[in-house]
Design an enzyme around this catalytic site. Structure first.
Site, short mmCIF file in Angstrom:
data_model
loop_
_atom_site.label_atom_id
_atom_site.label_comp_id
_atom_site.label_asym_id
_atom_site.label_seq_id
_atom_site.Cartn_x
_atom_site.Cartn_y
_atom_site.Cartn_z
N LYS A 78 0.86 -1.18 0.00
CA LYS A 78 0.00 0.00 0.00
C LYS A 78 0.90 1.24 0.00
CE LYS A 78 -3.70 2.01 2.90
NZ LYS A 78 -4.51 1.77 4.13
N SER A 153 -9.46 1.63 3.39
CA SER A 153 -8.69 2.46 2.50
C SER A 153 -7.70 1.68 1.63
CB SER A 153 -7.92 3.51 3.30
OG SER A 153 -6.99 2.91 4.17
N SER A 177 -9.34 -0.91 7.42
CA SER A 177 -8.85 -0.73 6.05
C SER A 177 -8.22 -1.95 5.40
CB SER A 177 -7.84 0.40 6.01
OG SER A 177 -8.54 1.61 5.93
N1 GLN Z 1 -12.73 3.69 7.12
C1 GLN Z 1 -11.97 3.98 8.30
C2 GLN Z 1 -11.56 5.42 8.29
O1 GLN Z 1 -11.78 6.07 7.30
C3 GLN Z 1 -10.78 3.08 8.41
C4 GLN Z 1 -9.58 3.58 7.71
C5 GLN Z 1 -8.36 2.75 8.00
O2 GLN Z 1 -8.44 1.68 8.61
N2 GLN Z 1 -7.22 3.28 7.58
O3 GLN Z 1 -11.04 5.92 9.25
#
Ligand code: GLN
Length: 479
Positions: A78, A153, A177
């Site tokens: 990532k 994400s 994410s």
């Molecule tokens: N959807 C969650 C957020 O936007 C998780 C994001 C993540 O785990 N980086 O904070």
């Protein structure tokens, strides 16, 4: 050589029997990446370097050296992991053109174990989002249905594994994410317990939540990567000091009866009825196989999303204050009136809407007049969640719950309503608030054709049973 990937074990067998080479595997993935640009899963490709590493690994094997633990395993990262000398941008204009000065501990451990890093993957900007639509590089498409998001994400990483662009991928999981995109793409996603994998070299979002996570096609492949990268690290004082107990390979599935809890409110409310029915069916199957499956009340569920978004935005507003465009990062052109105006321009131009929204929210909840009302309250909620979770694990080996209330939404559907997007994180942010390990295991197919699975959560320190239970469930998968 025709190559098709199933598991790392099978790939290693093929390498040892001379049926495939690491070079041929890399060529296969490069072709696959080039054939599917519309997915927009990749950000940077390290083609020449990956081929060179592959040839070196092939030579080692030809010279009679034993296979390394991740010998020739083709991975993607990532775009939030530092890999010395390579670009890293957190999918943000703010870090456009920035090259990492050192390698993240997890990345270095992959390299030392013989993995081949073929490129970096698209994600939500600074890992903030649940659909991979906030990226400066544009959205990623779900390979199962191009009109759908892959989740976020770490959407690019999930799609890279789903669409056969690599064997495994590293993501980051602050509130789901890794698990949620794994669920939307029908693959396995692991978030270890907080501190199990060093965060050194991972671009920070919310430091008391951030975890390095792993995507793979099978639980055993994920376990192989986990065994290599987990464990103490002198560069991260929040990494657990004790060695990470190894997960046995292949992950054993035959185990004594387990005690499973499911949290009552997780199957009521606005969950897709097919997801609810699939989980209930799975619980019945587990009970029929001799395991205990019990409903447990959990009145705190309604508080977890608000607590998560107060605490993570607060931490993000602090973490992201370092991006001022002075020493690195986006610097505005033109001549600002003064230093403050220069910072303002750099940050206004460099950050996207979602990141700005979170910086502002976080700054607000930390401001003098509201600190106690929001930040302190959310910390208290977190403490109660931790205590309540520990209490549940006195009587149970694992908690089972959905990963997401629905399958992958259509592109654009959630962008207009950030609150709805935040609320959909209800099942994943729990593990990050409590700091416990969790795995998304793909098991089912919805009548809309999309995959979904369930989430296994175990107590702190219990990654070994987490893998065993997940592998057991994986083996129950029909077909
Ligand atoms: N959807 C969650 C957020 O936007 C998780 C994001 C993540 O785990 N980086 O904070």
């Amino acid at each position: 050589m025709v190559f098709s990937f199933t598991t790392i074990a099978d790939y290693h067998r093929q390498l040892q029997q001379g049926q495939i080479t690491c070079e041929a595997a890399v060529l296969h993935y490069l072709q696959s990446i080039r054939q599917q640009p519309q997915l927009n899963a990749m950000v940077h490709l390290f083609a020449d370097e990956a081929l060179q590493t592959a040839r070196q690994l092939d030579q080692r094997l030809a010279a009679g050296d034993p296979l390394l633990p991740l010998h020739g395993v083709v991975v993607t990262l990532k775009d939030v992991f530092c890999y010395a000398g390579h670009p890293v941008s957190a999918a943000s204009r703010m870090l456009n053109g920035f090259n990492a000065l050192f390698s993240a501990t997890a990345v270095q451990r992959l390299l030392d174990a013989g993995a081949i890093i073929i490129g970096t993957t698209n994600c939500d900007e600074f890992a903030m989002g649940s659909t991979n639509e906030t990226s400066a590089y544009g959205p990623v498409l779900n390979a199962a249905d191009h009109s759908r998001v892959p989740g976020g994400s770490s959407g690019g990483s999930a799609v890279a594994v789903q669409a056969g662009l690599c064997m495994c991928s590293l993501g980051s999981d602050t509130g789901g994410s890794v698990r949620q995109p794994a669920d939307f793409c029908g693959i396995v996603g692991l978030k270890p317990g907080y501190g199990r994998i060093s965060r050194h070299g991972l671009i920070a979002y919310a430091s008391s939540f951030d975890c390095v996570g792993i995507f793979g096609l099978t639980v055993t492949d994920v376990a192989r990567v986990y065994n290599v990268i987990a464990g103490p690290d002198g560069f991260d004082s929040t990494a657990l000091q004790m060695p990470a107990p190894e997960v046995e390979i292949p992950v054993a599935t035959k185990q004594p009866p387990w005690r499973f809890a499911w949290l009552e409110p997780t199957l009521s409310g606005s969950i897709d009825p097919e997801i609810r029915a699939a989980l209930q069916g799975c619980f019945e199957q587990l009970a029929a196989a001799g395991h205990t499956v019990e409903a447990v009340p959990f009145p705190l569920l309604d508080y977890i999303v608000p607590a998560y978004y107060v605490l993570t935005t607060a931490e993000a507003s602090s973490n992201l204050s370092r991006y001022d465009g002075i020493r690195y990062g986006h610097a505005s052109e033109g001549s600002p009136a003064d230093l403050t105006a220069f910072y303002q321009r750099n940050r206004s131009e460099g950050f996207g809407r979602e990141v700005k929204r979170r910086i502002m929210l976080g700054t607000f909840v930390l401001s003098a007049g509201y600190y106690d009302a929001y930040f302190t309250k959310a910390q208290q909620v977190r403490k109660r969640i931790i205590d309540e979770t520990a209490r549940i694990f006195r009587d149970f080996d694992a908690i089972l719950m959905p990963v997401s209330p629905g399958t992958a939404p259509k592109l654009g559907e959630q962008l207009a309503d950030p609150v709805a997007m935040y609320l959909a994180d209800i099942y994943t942010v729990f593990a990050n608030l409590a700091g416990i390990p969790a795995m998304a295991v793909p098991l089912f197919r919805h009548s809309n054709g999309l995959p979904f699975g369930l989430q296994v959560l175990t107590n702190r320190g219990n990654e070994v049973p987490l893998h065993r239970i997940s592998a057991y469930l994986e083996a129950m998968r029909p077909g």
